[in-house]
Write an enzyme that holds these catalytic residues in place. Structure first.
Site, PDB file in Angstrom:
ATOM      1  N   SER A 122     -10.574  29.455 -29.635  1.00  0.00           N
ATOM      2  CA  SER A 122     -11.312  28.018 -29.366  1.00  0.00           C
ATOM      3  C   SER A 122     -10.946  27.754 -27.940  1.00  0.00           C
ATOM      4  O   SER A 122     -10.435  26.832 -27.463  1.00  0.00           O
ATOM      5  CB  SER A 122     -10.583  26.955 -30.146  1.00  0.00           C
ATOM      6  OG  SER A 122     -10.432  27.564 -31.611  1.00  0.00           O
ATOM      7  N   ARG A 137     -13.671  30.783 -19.187  1.00  0.00           N
ATOM      8  CA  ARG A 137     -12.500  30.063 -18.626  1.00  0.00           C
ATOM      9  C   ARG A 137     -11.627  29.558 -19.333  1.00  0.00           C
ATOM     10  O   ARG A 137     -11.829  29.432 -20.751  1.00  0.00           O
ATOM     11  CB  ARG A 137     -13.120  28.893 -17.670  1.00  0.00           C
ATOM     12  CG  ARG A 137     -13.794  27.739 -18.520  1.00  0.00           C
ATOM     13  CD  ARG A 137     -14.094  26.658 -17.750  1.00  0.00           C
ATOM     14  NE  ARG A 137     -14.972  25.607 -18.752  1.00  0.00           N
ATOM     15  CZ  ARG A 137     -16.114  25.598 -19.098  1.00  0.00           C
ATOM     16  NH1 ARG A 137     -16.970  26.725 -18.679  1.00  0.00           N
ATOM     17  NH2 ARG A 137     -16.521  24.851 -20.081  1.00  0.00           N
ATOM     18  N   ASP A 175     -13.623  27.553 -33.228  1.00  0.00           N
ATOM     19  CA  ASP A 175     -13.165  26.798 -34.143  1.00  0.00           C
ATOM     20  C   ASP A 175     -14.215  25.601 -34.624  1.00  0.00           C
ATOM     21  O   ASP A 175     -14.229  25.318 -35.942  1.00  0.00           O
ATOM     22  CB  ASP A 175     -11.804  25.937 -33.714  1.00  0.00           C
ATOM     23  CG  ASP A 175     -11.896  25.211 -32.547  1.00  0.00           C
ATOM     24  OD1 ASP A 175     -12.990  25.205 -31.762  1.00  0.00           O
ATOM     25  OD2 ASP A 175     -11.049  24.487 -32.195  1.00  0.00           O
TER      26      ASP A 175
HETATM   27 MG    MG Z   1      -7.531  23.697 -34.310  1.00  0.00          MG
END
Ligand code: MG
Ligand code: ADP
Length: 491
Positions: A122, A137, A175
């Site tokens: 994520s 990044r 995610d």
């Molecule tokens: Mg999560």
């Protein structure tokens, strides 16, 4: 949003995910998934039953702080691979030892023994294939220089192979996309989900876009392989970096200080006002700001005549409120949830967790008021992001059903979807501790949605928001499944 679909380097990254279909609940099989969220690392195996239900086994460890800023990416990824190994030993022992034995005796590894794994990662990634993506990044306090620009699936696969595990990183999953897939698999009715949104350590959203609008992918020469038949593709907005130039975002002295002292000043400005990593810190900075003003009476009750619990309010020198990140966002949830007279929970927590003793009821009330403002602002900004997607995808114009709840009953339904024609429902899946645990986060979102031009009370009622419980695991499994199909088709 549209600008980001045309070209690279725009304010909203609008990253094509190569996922071109959302599930409908009939998908089946056993898959693995891992999730590097920001705070925790989860490993799970998921059995999809094909009837919108699933069974899930999972383990979770906190990511050690020093690995978030490790010298080399190998330190972090070998730690992750070791967690996968432990999980296999614990929960799929036969499978694991069988595989190791065959490897040691030089036996051939059977394809069906290999777990397809969905890797939920994520952080902003430039995805160039279903299991290939270059880290753009770090965010959320991570900072490991040599990983930037590398393929994070390869980094993980290398460490998995070093341990000889029967696992193939089959899909790279943001995610948000996992949340969208999981919600779509489990959501009631045949309505596909439009948007998956995270309000956890960070915030982000992914939504279903018309493929012909994603021109930076479709018009590009080296765009990789993907299924074009659905005419759709899930796009990862990376809305955490919306309005980094602060054209429209609210800005307070506390926001400014938080940003200046963060590892990534000037970026993720939307996220820094919305997500779990930051809200506690905003509260802390606001409290410290008040304490610096000697005329302001916060935490200054000197005797029992002023203080209803018989002693002097005291802040210990080593109180976490003096340290950066010292207040956790879960404290905002405690504040919002403690409506009791005297706010006992708030005072107890300040005492127990934050080294501030004998806090008066007025002080607790003041802290609650600040915390509530921070939480409400976050939820209202979250509503802006959701509304942007709903409006720009034109879903509100596409109404087919006729009778709305409003017309039928003339009363407010408890939640958006009561009595709505199924095709009128705009389904949104959400995940993350903030939206799950902050009291009334959804109510604040809904209040704001009603005020937004282009949504209004009618539009708000059509938006159904549901938690995608265990979304990252199930979603990653579903994408690993899709990826498996693609791999078979092209072989
Ligand atoms: Mg999560
Ligand atoms: P991740 O982002 O790693 O997937 P979570 O969704 O659990 O993990 O989000 C963790 C974040 O949520 C942390 O920033 C933490 O401060 C915050 N958080 C944890 N518990 C609560 C709570 N009860 N209320 C609000 N925020 C919370």
């Amino acid at each position: 949003m549209d600008e980001g679909l045309l070209q690279q380097g725009t304010e909203l990254s609008q990253i094509p995910t190569y996922v071109t279909a959302v599930p409908n609940g009939t998908e089946k099989g056993l898959y693995m998934a891992v999730d590097l969220g920001g705070t925790n690392f989860r490993v799970c195996s998921i059995q999809l039953h094909g009837n919108t239900t699933f069974s899930l086994t999972q383990s979770k460890v906190a990511i050690p702080k020093e690995l978030m800023v490790a010298k080399t990416s190998k330190e972090l990824f070998s730690f992750l691979a070791k967690q996968i190994e432990t999980f296999l030993k614990t929960h799929h022992e036969e499978h694991y030892t069988g595989h190791i034995r065959r490897r040691e005796t030089g036996g051939a590894v059977k394809e069906e023994e290999i777990f397809n794994l969905g890797f939920t990662f994520s952080f902003p990634v430039n995805q160039i294939g279903i299991n290939k993506g270059l880290l753009m990044r770090w965010t959320k306090g991570f900072d490991i220089a040599d990983a930037v620009g590398k393929d994070v699936c390869a980094l993980l696969q290398t460490e998995i192979d070093a341990l000889g595990l029967p696992v193939r990183v089959a899909a790279l999953v943001n995610d948000t996309v996992g949340t969208l897939m999981a919600r779509s698999y489990t959501s009631p009715g045949k309505t596909g989900t439009l948007l998956g949104a995270i309000f956890g350590t960070g915030t982000n959203g992914a939504y279903v876009e018309k493929l012909d609008k994603v021109t930076k992918l479709t018009k590009s020469k080296d765009s990789g392989d993907y299924d074009k038949s659905t005419g759709e593709m899930i796009v990862n907005t990376e809305w955490g970096s919306f309005d980094n130039s602060l054209r429209t975002l609210p800005n307070t002295p506390y926001d400014i200080e938080l940003d200046e002292k963060s590892v990534n000043p000037g970026i993720q400005m939307f996220e820094k006002r919305v997500s779990g990593m930051f809200l506690g810190e905003i509260l802390r900075l606001a409290i410290i700001g008040l304490l610096k003003d000697p005329t302001f009476p916060l935490f200054r009750d000197e005797n029992s005549a002023q203080n209803d619990i018989h002693s002097t309010t005291q802040i210990y020198d080593n109180s976490p409120i003096y340290k950066q990140w010292g207040i956790d966002t879960s404290f905002l949830s405690i504040c919002a949830g403690d409506t009791s007279p005297g706010h006992r929970m708030v005072r107890q927590t300040l005492d127990k967790d934050y080294g501030i003793t004998a806090v008066s009821a007025e002080d607790a009330e003041a802290v609650r008021a600040i915390a509530a403002a921070i939480g409400r602002r976050a939820a209202r900004l979250a509503a802006v992001a959701i509304a942007g997607i709903v409006i720009n995808t034109g879903r509100l114009d596409a109404a087919k059903g006729t009778a709305t709840t409003e017309q039928k009953a003339g009363i407010d339904p408890p939640r958006g979807d009561a009595d709505l024609a199924e095709e009128d429902v705009i389904d949104v899946g959400v995940d993350g501790s903030l939206v799950e645990f902050y009291p009334n986060f959804e109510d604040h979102i809904r209040e704001a949605l009603r005020e937004i031009e282009g949504i209004g009370a009618k539009g708000e009622k059509r938006i159904r928001i549901g938690i995608a419980k265990d979304g990252s695991g199930v979603g990653a499994a579903l994408i690993a499944l899709v990826a498996g199909r693609v791999a078979v088709d092209t072989e």
